[in-house]
Scaffold this motif. Structure first.
Motif, PDB file in Angstrom:
ATOM      1  N   ALA A  19       0.878  -1.276  -0.005  1.00  0.00           N
ATOM      2  CA  ALA A  19       0.100  -0.064  -0.002  1.00  0.00           C
ATOM      3  C   ALA A  19       0.934   1.125   0.039  1.00  0.00           C
ATOM      4  N   LEU A  20       1.824   1.124   0.749  1.00  0.00           N
ATOM      5  CA  LEU A  20       2.948   2.373   0.802  1.00  0.00           C
ATOM      6  C   LEU A  20       3.405   2.643  -0.551  1.00  0.00           C
ATOM      7  N   GLN A  24       3.140   5.851  -2.948  1.00  0.00           N
ATOM      8  CA  GLN A  24       4.384   6.720  -3.338  1.00  0.00           C
ATOM      9  C   GLN A  24       4.553   6.541  -4.705  1.00  0.00           C
ATOM     10  N   ASP A  25       4.025   5.995  -5.430  1.00  0.00           N
ATOM     11  CA  ASP A  25       4.030   5.897  -6.984  1.00  0.00           C
ATOM     12  C   ASP A  25       3.607   7.005  -7.794  1.00  0.00           C
ATOM     13  N   THR A  26       4.545   7.547  -8.501  1.00  0.00           N
ATOM     14  CA  THR A  26       4.270   8.746  -9.241  1.00  0.00           C
ATOM     15  C   THR A  26       3.074   8.931  -9.949  1.00  0.00           C
ATOM     16  N   GLN A  27       2.358   7.708 -10.567  1.00  0.00           N
ATOM     17  CA  GLN A  27       1.140   7.484 -11.348  1.00  0.00           C
ATOM     18  C   GLN A  27       0.274   7.990 -10.322  1.00  0.00           C
ATOM     19  N   ARG A  31      -3.544  12.110  -6.666  1.00  0.00           N
ATOM     20  CA  ARG A  31      -4.608  11.578  -5.506  1.00  0.00           C
ATOM     21  C   ARG A  31      -4.009  11.442  -4.349  1.00  0.00           C
ATOM     22  N   VAL A  32      -2.846  11.672  -3.993  1.00  0.00           N
ATOM     23  CA  VAL A  32      -2.017  11.190  -2.657  1.00  0.00           C
ATOM     24  C   VAL A  32      -1.683  12.848  -2.063  1.00  0.00           C
ATOM     25  N   SER A  66      -8.377   5.384 -10.749  1.00  0.00           N
ATOM     26  CA  SER A  66      -8.078   6.630 -10.009  1.00  0.00           C
ATOM     27  C   SER A  66      -6.670   6.359  -9.351  1.00  0.00           C
ATOM     28  N   ILE A  67      -6.538   4.961  -8.846  1.00  0.00           N
ATOM     29  CA  ILE A  67      -5.269   4.683  -8.026  1.00  0.00           C
ATOM     30  C   ILE A  67      -4.780   3.508  -8.861  1.00  0.00           C
ATOM     31  N   VAL A  68      -3.696   3.564  -9.330  1.00  0.00           N
ATOM     32  CA  VAL A  68      -2.859   2.541 -10.369  1.00  0.00           C
ATOM     33  C   VAL A  68      -2.059   1.633  -9.448  1.00  0.00           C
ATOM     34  N   CYS A  69      -2.536   0.548  -9.414  1.00  0.00           N
ATOM     35  CA  CYS A  69      -1.879  -0.538  -8.526  1.00  0.00           C
ATOM     36  C   CYS A  69      -0.777  -1.347  -9.306  1.00  0.00           C
ATOM     37  N   ASP A  70       0.152  -0.715  -9.615  1.00  0.00           N
ATOM     38  CA  ASP A  70       1.419  -1.271 -10.319  1.00  0.00           C
ATOM     39  C   ASP A  70       2.457  -0.799  -9.971  1.00  0.00           C
ATOM     40  N   PRO A  71       3.109  -0.800  -8.870  1.00  0.00           N
ATOM     41  CA  PRO A  71       4.040   0.083  -8.326  1.00  0.00           C
ATOM     42  C   PRO A  71       5.393  -0.551  -8.762  1.00  0.00           C
TER      43      PRO A  71
END
Length: 161
Positions: A19-20, A24-27, A31-32, A66-71
């Motif tokens: 999750a962190l 912290q992903d620039t994508q 939203r962060v 909205s939140i890309v889950c590909d860190p």
């Protein structure tokens, strides 16, 4: 003199390394927000910013989420997220969470109640798993391997100083 101060509707705070990495992903920078005081990256949802009733906030590998889950650096973990994993939306003025993941790996449980009472169950006929959320208290949200603390602060409103 009255001033407008926006209050977040709810906030998602990372609770594990996956999750962190997502926060912290620039994508996901749009939203962060870095929470003042403790410098922790959190996802803040303001009612005014995300008012698209059909999809307030979504998670997944698809770049349209909205939140890309590909860190970066966690490629082996990335495959554990569906293209559109889950989404928050409004239905009849209720905040809903729908699990669209292929592995049914979205969970949402209140911190202080029996988690089994809140399992997202699949309906017959292939209807996506979904549940209304009580907009109060603290919840444990698991999106694939990512774990977040979900806290409600109230729908955005005017605060007069």
């Amino acid at each position: 003199m009255a001033t407008n101060k926006r209050t977040p509707w709810f906030q998602l705070t990372p609770e594990n390394d996956v999750a962190l990495a997502i926060t912290q992903d620039t994508q996901n920078r749009e939203r962060v927000t870095v929470r003042p005081g403790d410098e922790l990256d959190v996802i803040l949802v303001h009612f005014e910013d995300y008012f698209k009733p059909e999809c307030i906030l979504s998670f997944g590998r698809d770049r349209n989420c909205s939140i890309v889950c590909d860190p970066p650096g966690l490629e082996s973990v990335s495959r554990r997220f569906s293209r559109r994993h889950c989404q928050f939306f409004l239905s009849n003025s209720s905040l809903m969470l729908r699990d669209d993941s292929s592995g049914a790996s979205t969970t949402l449980t209140p911190r202080d109640l029996d988690p089994h009472a809140w399992e997202l169950s699949a309906a017959s006929g292939g209807t996506p798993r979904q549940r209304a959320l009580l907009e109060a208290g603290e919840w444990h949200l698991t999106v694939g391997p990512a774990e977040f603390l979900l806290e409600f602060t109230g729908r955005g409103r005017l605060v007069h100083a």
